[in-house]
Design an enzyme around this catalytic site. Structure first.
Site, PDB file in Angstrom:
ATOM      1  N   TRP A 237       0.881  -1.159  -0.108  1.00  0.00           N
ATOM      2  CA  TRP A 237       0.106  -0.018  -0.087  1.00  0.00           C
ATOM      3  C   TRP A 237       0.805   1.459  -0.036  1.00  0.00           C
ATOM      4  O   TRP A 237       0.438   2.363  -0.437  1.00  0.00           O
ATOM      5  CB  TRP A 237      -1.020  -0.162   1.127  1.00  0.00           C
ATOM      6  CG  TRP A 237      -0.428   0.178   2.629  1.00  0.00           C
ATOM      7  CD1 TRP A 237       0.319  -0.852   3.385  1.00  0.00           C
ATOM      8  CD2 TRP A 237      -0.141   1.422   3.070  1.00  0.00           C
ATOM      9  NE1 TRP A 237       0.661  -0.521   4.631  1.00  0.00           N
ATOM     10  CE2 TRP A 237       0.515   1.073   4.423  1.00  0.00           C
ATOM     11  CE3 TRP A 237      -0.261   2.705   3.000  1.00  0.00           C
ATOM     12  CZ2 TRP A 237       1.070   1.778   5.536  1.00  0.00           C
ATOM     13  CZ3 TRP A 237       0.100   3.630   3.858  1.00  0.00           C
ATOM     14  CH2 TRP A 237       0.783   3.257   5.148  1.00  0.00           C
TER      15      TRP A 237
ATOM     16  N   HIS B 108       8.806   7.300   7.473  1.00  0.00           N
ATOM     17  CA  HIS B 108       7.772   8.368   7.561  1.00  0.00           C
ATOM     18  C   HIS B 108       7.984   9.273   8.772  1.00  0.00           C
ATOM     19  O   HIS B 108       8.422   8.804   9.761  1.00  0.00           O
ATOM     20  CB  HIS B 108       6.618   7.696   7.094  1.00  0.00           C
ATOM     21  CG  HIS B 108       6.179   6.715   8.231  1.00  0.00           C
ATOM     22  ND1 HIS B 108       6.737   5.288   8.282  1.00  0.00           N
ATOM     23  CD2 HIS B 108       5.355   6.642   9.330  1.00  0.00           C
ATOM     24  CE1 HIS B 108       6.277   4.810   9.256  1.00  0.00           C
ATOM     25  NE2 HIS B 108       5.323   5.427  10.027  1.00  0.00           N
TER      26      HIS B 108
ATOM     27  N   HIS C 186       5.736  11.779  11.253  1.00  0.00           N
ATOM     28  CA  HIS C 186       4.374  12.486  11.786  1.00  0.00           C
ATOM     29  C   HIS C 186       4.474  13.563  11.883  1.00  0.00           C
ATOM     30  O   HIS C 186       5.306  14.344  12.777  1.00  0.00           O
ATOM     31  CB  HIS C 186       4.010  11.559  12.846  1.00  0.00           C
ATOM     32  CG  HIS C 186       4.058  10.093  12.774  1.00  0.00           C
ATOM     33  ND1 HIS C 186       3.022   9.313  12.645  1.00  0.00           N
ATOM     34  CD2 HIS C 186       5.061   8.961  12.832  1.00  0.00           C
ATOM     35  CE1 HIS C 186       3.102   7.990  12.819  1.00  0.00           C
ATOM     36  NE2 HIS C 186       4.348   7.698  12.760  1.00  0.00           N
TER      37      HIS C 186
END
Lengths: 308, 308
Positions: free
Chosen positions: A137, A245, A247
């Site tokens: 995904w 990644h 946040h």
């Protein structure tokens, strides 16, 4: 048909005294059922309601416990009405599978002290099992433009910025974005594999991370008019998926459970500052301490290694 | 005399939808009063109570909102009794001073990026105003044996371990101890001033901190039978008082608001690991990023400095 009334209690699965929630396992007929009850917040936007404090309309019974100087402690009952002012929300899962029961059961958390050696011997082999199709995904977003309509900002060879699922995309006080790394993607300018976690970061990434930080601040200011001093910008270790990644969360958004706790979240500022002291080998040299649920597969692997 | 009933609402001061709390400003007679109402957690230790779920005894009214596959959402009212099963606790401050109103008002939080220069120019001068008589209560414990009956463990020239005020001293799942430094106390073996915060730590403190960590683990295991993998051990920066102290909290104790968030708490393990990389000057060289309320005097000083 409402099945809540048919619920028969079997055992307590979980509770949270902070959020005032309880989760029970039980049965309805021959099937398992899971009942979660959570007390509702006060409706502070209803001024007429607040004006009634502390009349008998709102507190039918009040009982003083103690007082000391100007401080007075009481217990009370609170008026409710299922249509206008309900006391609780109830989530019922029925019929509930074994997987449901596992998911909603309390799991014990442990602090893990991950030395560089433990990372090499246990964590990295685990991470390798989580790559490839497990994060398809993420690849769909990065390579195939999936969710392209949601993209807030994209800078080739650097990062793509998207709204996190947990954000309603309206209230800036709960702003939650995620910046996914586009660094070292296969087939692009640089060689090597994508960055899986902060363990892969070293001195060579400092300049990129500083630019990424400035880009995030600028885009959030331009698009949402939120100043950098209102943003908590952090990574997770362990992350929930192994493609680096970042946040980006509004500082007023405190209701994120363990997601922003020390021992899970690490500020991007600290990552950049650390890399300045850690030298060429970077985060691969650090000992990292984090909380991990006992149901997590990595905990099983670490436990087996430690007891071997 | 119970004054809750005499409360007249003026304005909303604060609320928290996570902990289900509301704080109101109002008046009783001619004086200000502050009313804080918090919904109570479920009493999960009462098995007879849990067994009644979901009978009309506990949910007098239930209303189904929606269902999708096995998931059903409902609203309900919850049975209460002020003596046996109260719904809320009420704290009343009356008469309330301006300082009370300020303290209980919602304040905006900011992220501060404290470089070594900002520390020298603004933070240290602020810390100096917070020493001496401002932390007399700490000195009372360390020098005069105040609260001596509460001391869990004391190691001269190292630290004293006490229960934190927030712990009920019974339930180990919410265990909360604090270890206050006895290092560099005036008149003792070493010269110099007591350690005010982690900014004062450097390479020379690593061995002491490692021993302190082991001592804490050993005492908690011996006295409470809690293993080290269940402990979150951290310092605060900024701390609430400037005499180095370490928080020792059971990992199941998540209900501590912002106290364990990244940008406030720093794991002792990370402090020790950082000191190994930071060299002789230690934490005085690091850039530290933390959340600070706008009502905090240090925020006022930092803002004035930044805008000057």
């Amino acid at each position: 048909m409402n099945r809540v009334r048919d619920f028969q209690f079997t055992q307590l699965l979980n509770f949270n005294s902070q959020s005032k929630t309880v989760t029970l396992l039980g049965t309805i007929g021959d099937d398992n059922a899971i009942l979660t009850v959570e007390k509702l917040p006060f409706e502070v936007t209803d001024e007429a309601y607040l004006k009634q404090f502390a009349s008998p309309d709102i507190f039918p019974e009040v009982k003083q416990l103690e007082n000391n100087d100007v401080y007075h402690w009481n217990l009370a009952t609170l008026a409710q009405d299922v249509n206008k002012r309900p006391g609780v929300k109830i989530n019922l899962i029925y019929p509930a599978s074994e997987t449901h029961v596992q998911k909603y059961s309390q799991q014990q958390t442990r602090m893990v002290v991950e030395t560089p050696e433990l990372y090499q011997q246990v964590t990295w082999p685990y991470i390798e099992t989580q790559l490839g199709s497990r994060i398809q995904w993420v690849h769909n977003i990065l390579y195939h433009g999936k969710e392209a309509e949601d993209v807030v900002y994209r800078k080739e060879d650097s990062f793509v910025l998207l709204p996190d699922m947990k954000w309603d995309r309206k209230n800036v006080n709960s702003l939650y974005l995620v910046a996914i790394s586009l660094r070292n993607l296969e087939g692009q300018g640089e060689s090597g594999k994508p960055i899986t976690s902060i363990r892969d970061l070293n001195h060579s990434h400092i300049q990129w991370l500083k630019e990424l930080r400035e880009d995030i601040y600028k885009v959030v200011k331009d698009k949402y008019n939120v100043d950098r001093s209102f943003l908590r910008v952090f990574v997770h270790y362990q992350p929930s998926y192994y493609h680096l990644h970042v946040h980006v969360v509004h500082i007023n958004n405190e209701g994120l459970g363990s997601s922003q706790l020390v021992g899970k979240a690490i500020l991007l500022n600290d990552v950049i500052d650390d890399l300045g002291f850690l030298g060429e080998k970077g985060y691969s040299q650090k000992t990292l301490t984090y909380a991990l649920g006992e149901n997590h597969k990595l905990w099983t692997a670490i436990k087996a290694h430690t007891e071997a």
